[in-house]
Design a protein around this motif. Sequence first.
Motif, PDB file in Angstrom:
ATOM      1  N   ARG A  72       1.447 -69.364  65.607  1.00  0.00           N
ATOM      2  CA  ARG A  72       1.679 -70.554  66.434  1.00  0.00           C
ATOM      3  C   ARG A  72       2.061 -70.237  67.879  1.00  0.00           C
ATOM      4  O   ARG A  72       1.612 -70.899  68.803  1.00  0.00           O
ATOM      5  CB  ARG A  72       2.784 -71.423  65.829  1.00  0.00           C
ATOM      6  CG  ARG A  72       2.376 -72.232  64.640  1.00  0.00           C
ATOM      7  CD  ARG A  72       3.412 -73.293  64.239  1.00  0.00           C
ATOM      8  NE  ARG A  72       4.792 -72.986  64.529  1.00  0.00           N
ATOM      9  CZ  ARG A  72       5.632 -72.347  63.705  1.00  0.00           C
ATOM     10  NH1 ARG A  72       5.209 -71.922  62.526  1.00  0.00           N
ATOM     11  NH2 ARG A  72       6.890 -72.141  64.037  1.00  0.00           N
ATOM     12  N   LEU A  73       2.908 -69.226  68.084  1.00  0.00           N
ATOM     13  CA  LEU A  73       3.534 -69.069  69.402  1.00  0.00           C
ATOM     14  C   LEU A  73       3.232 -67.779  70.142  1.00  0.00           C
ATOM     15  O   LEU A  73       3.645 -67.630  71.289  1.00  0.00           O
ATOM     16  CB  LEU A  73       5.051 -69.206  69.262  1.00  0.00           C
ATOM     17  CG  LEU A  73       5.532 -70.573  68.797  1.00  0.00           C
ATOM     18  CD1 LEU A  73       7.017 -70.568  68.552  1.00  0.00           C
ATOM     19  CD2 LEU A  73       5.171 -71.633  69.819  1.00  0.00           C
ATOM     20  N   ASN A  74       2.542 -66.851  69.535  1.00  0.00           N
ATOM     21  CA  ASN A  74       2.338 -65.554  70.180  1.00  0.00           C
ATOM     22  C   ASN A  74       0.894 -65.416  70.645  1.00  0.00           C
ATOM     23  O   ASN A  74       0.011 -65.086  69.874  1.00  0.00           O
ATOM     24  CB  ASN A  74       2.695 -64.420  69.211  1.00  0.00           C
ATOM     25  CG  ASN A  74       2.613 -63.056  69.862  1.00  0.00           C
ATOM     26  OD1 ASN A  74       2.373 -62.935  71.049  1.00  0.00           O
ATOM     27  ND2 ASN A  74       2.805 -62.024  69.056  1.00  0.00           N
ATOM     28  N   ALA A  75       0.657 -65.647  71.929  1.00  0.00           N
ATOM     29  CA  ALA A  75      -0.677 -65.490  72.496  1.00  0.00           C
ATOM     30  C   ALA A  75      -0.894 -64.062  73.012  1.00  0.00           C
ATOM     31  O   ALA A  75      -1.999 -63.696  73.355  1.00  0.00           O
ATOM     32  CB  ALA A  75      -0.883 -66.476  73.640  1.00  0.00           C
ATOM     33  N   SER A  76       0.155 -63.294  73.049  1.00  0.00           N
ATOM     34  CA  SER A  76       0.085 -61.937  73.557  1.00  0.00           C
ATOM     35  C   SER A  76      -0.320 -60.968  72.452  1.00  0.00           C
ATOM     36  O   SER A  76      -0.040 -61.189  71.285  1.00  0.00           O
ATOM     37  CB  SER A  76       1.446 -61.538  74.115  1.00  0.00           C
ATOM     38  OG  SER A  76       1.425 -60.224  74.590  1.00  0.00           O
ATOM     39  N   LYS A  77      -0.976 -59.923  72.841  1.00  0.00           N
ATOM     40  CA  LYS A  77      -1.330 -58.871  71.887  1.00  0.00           C
ATOM     41  C   LYS A  77      -0.366 -57.707  72.080  1.00  0.00           C
ATOM     42  O   LYS A  77       0.278 -57.566  73.111  1.00  0.00           O
ATOM     43  CB  LYS A  77      -2.779 -58.399  72.091  1.00  0.00           C
ATOM     44  CG  LYS A  77      -3.781 -59.518  71.890  1.00  0.00           C
ATOM     45  CD  LYS A  77      -3.698 -60.094  70.494  1.00  0.00           C
ATOM     46  CE  LYS A  77      -4.653 -61.251  70.295  1.00  0.00           C
ATOM     47  NZ  LYS A  77      -4.311 -62.090  69.191  1.00  0.00           N
ATOM     48  N   ASP A  78      -0.274 -56.873  71.088  1.00  0.00           N
ATOM     49  CA  ASP A  78       0.579 -55.685  71.105  1.00  0.00           C
ATOM     50  C   ASP A  78       2.067 -55.991  71.044  1.00  0.00           C
ATOM     51  O   ASP A  78       2.884 -55.112  71.249  1.00  0.00           O
ATOM     52  CB  ASP A  78       0.289 -54.789  72.319  1.00  0.00           C
ATOM     53  CG  ASP A  78      -1.154 -54.309  72.329  1.00  0.00           C
ATOM     54  OD1 ASP A  78      -1.665 -53.965  71.247  1.00  0.00           O
ATOM     55  OD2 ASP A  78      -1.759 -54.293  73.411  1.00  0.00           O
ATOM     56  N   VAL A  79       2.434 -57.256  70.813  1.00  0.00           N
ATOM     57  CA  VAL A  79       3.832 -57.593  70.584  1.00  0.00           C
ATOM     58  C   VAL A  79       3.926 -58.489  69.353  1.00  0.00           C
ATOM     59  O   VAL A  79       2.957 -59.159  68.985  1.00  0.00           O
ATOM     60  CB  VAL A  79       4.498 -58.304  71.787  1.00  0.00           C
ATOM     61  CG1 VAL A  79       4.387 -57.463  73.041  1.00  0.00           C
ATOM     62  CG2 VAL A  79       3.946 -59.685  72.011  1.00  0.00           C
ATOM     63  N   ALA A  80       5.081 -58.481  68.734  1.00  0.00           N
ATOM     64  CA  ALA A  80       5.364 -59.386  67.614  1.00  0.00           C
ATOM     65  C   ALA A  80       6.693 -60.072  67.899  1.00  0.00           C
ATOM     66  O   ALA A  80       7.664 -59.412  68.291  1.00  0.00           O
ATOM     67  CB  ALA A  80       5.448 -58.621  66.298  1.00  0.00           C
ATOM     68  N   ILE A  81       6.723 -61.374  67.732  1.00  0.00           N
ATOM     69  CA  ILE A  81       7.979 -62.110  67.879  1.00  0.00           C
ATOM     70  C   ILE A  81       8.782 -61.916  66.591  1.00  0.00           C
ATOM     71  O   ILE A  81       8.284 -62.169  65.499  1.00  0.00           O
ATOM     72  CB  ILE A  81       7.731 -63.610  68.131  1.00  0.00           C
ATOM     73  CG1 ILE A  81       6.916 -63.814  69.408  1.00  0.00           C
ATOM     74  CG2 ILE A  81       9.070 -64.360  68.206  1.00  0.00           C
ATOM     75  CD1 ILE A  81       6.453 -65.241  69.624  1.00  0.00           C
ATOM     76  N   LEU A  82      10.021 -61.458  66.742  1.00  0.00           N
ATOM     77  CA  LEU A  82      10.883 -61.162  65.590  1.00  0.00           C
ATOM     78  C   LEU A  82      11.999 -62.181  65.421  1.00  0.00           C
ATOM     79  O   LEU A  82      12.565 -62.299  64.338  1.00  0.00           O
ATOM     80  CB  LEU A  82      11.515 -59.771  65.742  1.00  0.00           C
ATOM     81  CG  LEU A  82      10.568 -58.603  65.996  1.00  0.00           C
ATOM     82  CD1 LEU A  82      11.365 -57.319  66.163  1.00  0.00           C
ATOM     83  CD2 LEU A  82       9.551 -58.478  64.886  1.00  0.00           C
ATOM     84  N   GLY A  83      12.336 -62.900  66.484  1.00  0.00           N
ATOM     85  CA  GLY A  83      13.427 -63.856  66.417  1.00  0.00           C
ATOM     86  C   GLY A  83      13.530 -64.624  67.725  1.00  0.00           C
ATOM     87  O   GLY A  83      12.748 -64.407  68.650  1.00  0.00           O
ATOM     88  N   TYR A  84      14.515 -65.509  67.784  1.00  0.00           N
ATOM     89  CA  TYR A  84      14.678 -66.335  68.970  1.00  0.00           C
ATOM     90  C   TYR A  84      16.055 -66.984  68.982  1.00  0.00           C
ATOM     91  O   TYR A  84      16.728 -67.066  67.964  1.00  0.00           O
ATOM     92  CB  TYR A  84      13.606 -67.428  69.023  1.00  0.00           C
ATOM     93  CG  TYR A  84      13.646 -68.358  67.831  1.00  0.00           C
ATOM     94  CD1 TYR A  84      14.440 -69.502  67.832  1.00  0.00           C
ATOM     95  CD2 TYR A  84      12.912 -68.071  66.687  1.00  0.00           C
ATOM     96  CE1 TYR A  84      14.489 -70.344  66.719  1.00  0.00           C
ATOM     97  CE2 TYR A  84      12.964 -68.901  65.572  1.00  0.00           C
ATOM     98  CZ  TYR A  84      13.747 -70.033  65.606  1.00  0.00           C
ATOM     99  OH  TYR A  84      13.806 -70.854  64.504  1.00  0.00           O
TER     100      TYR A  84
END
Length: 133
Positions: free
Chosen positions: A77-89
């Motif tokens: 849903r929220l990660n349009a970037s490559k080479d990163v992973a959202i882990l929290g907020y």
Amino acid sequence: LINYIKKSNFYHKEKPLQVTDIIKTQRELVRQGCPFLPTAFIEFLKYFNGIRASDSAILGIAPLDDKSLNIVDFNVRLNASKDVAILGYDDEVFLIYDGTEDKYKLIDKHDMVVIDHFLNNELAYAINSILHL
């Protein structure tokens, strides 16, 4: 960090991670262009596979009681970037793992500017920054 969270009543804590779900999740994240989750983060998930507080969260691996903590769905849903992973907020920032730099980063939710970064062996500091321990 682990002992503090175990004793705390301020957080919704999911059941510990089941090892059989790691491979499936890693494949799904890589298919999206995300890096493999770092070993230290997976080790943390073995204790707390997703944590939610009133204004912050650390994501986890499905199946979860709280579906909003699903790391794959959240990144779809929220990660349009490559080479990163959202882990929290939290209210202001995302905690991401940058696979190209092998670092955890706090990035502003609105303008996506890096606010702080942590080395791979500094996961406890990164989580503390999100959960405000």
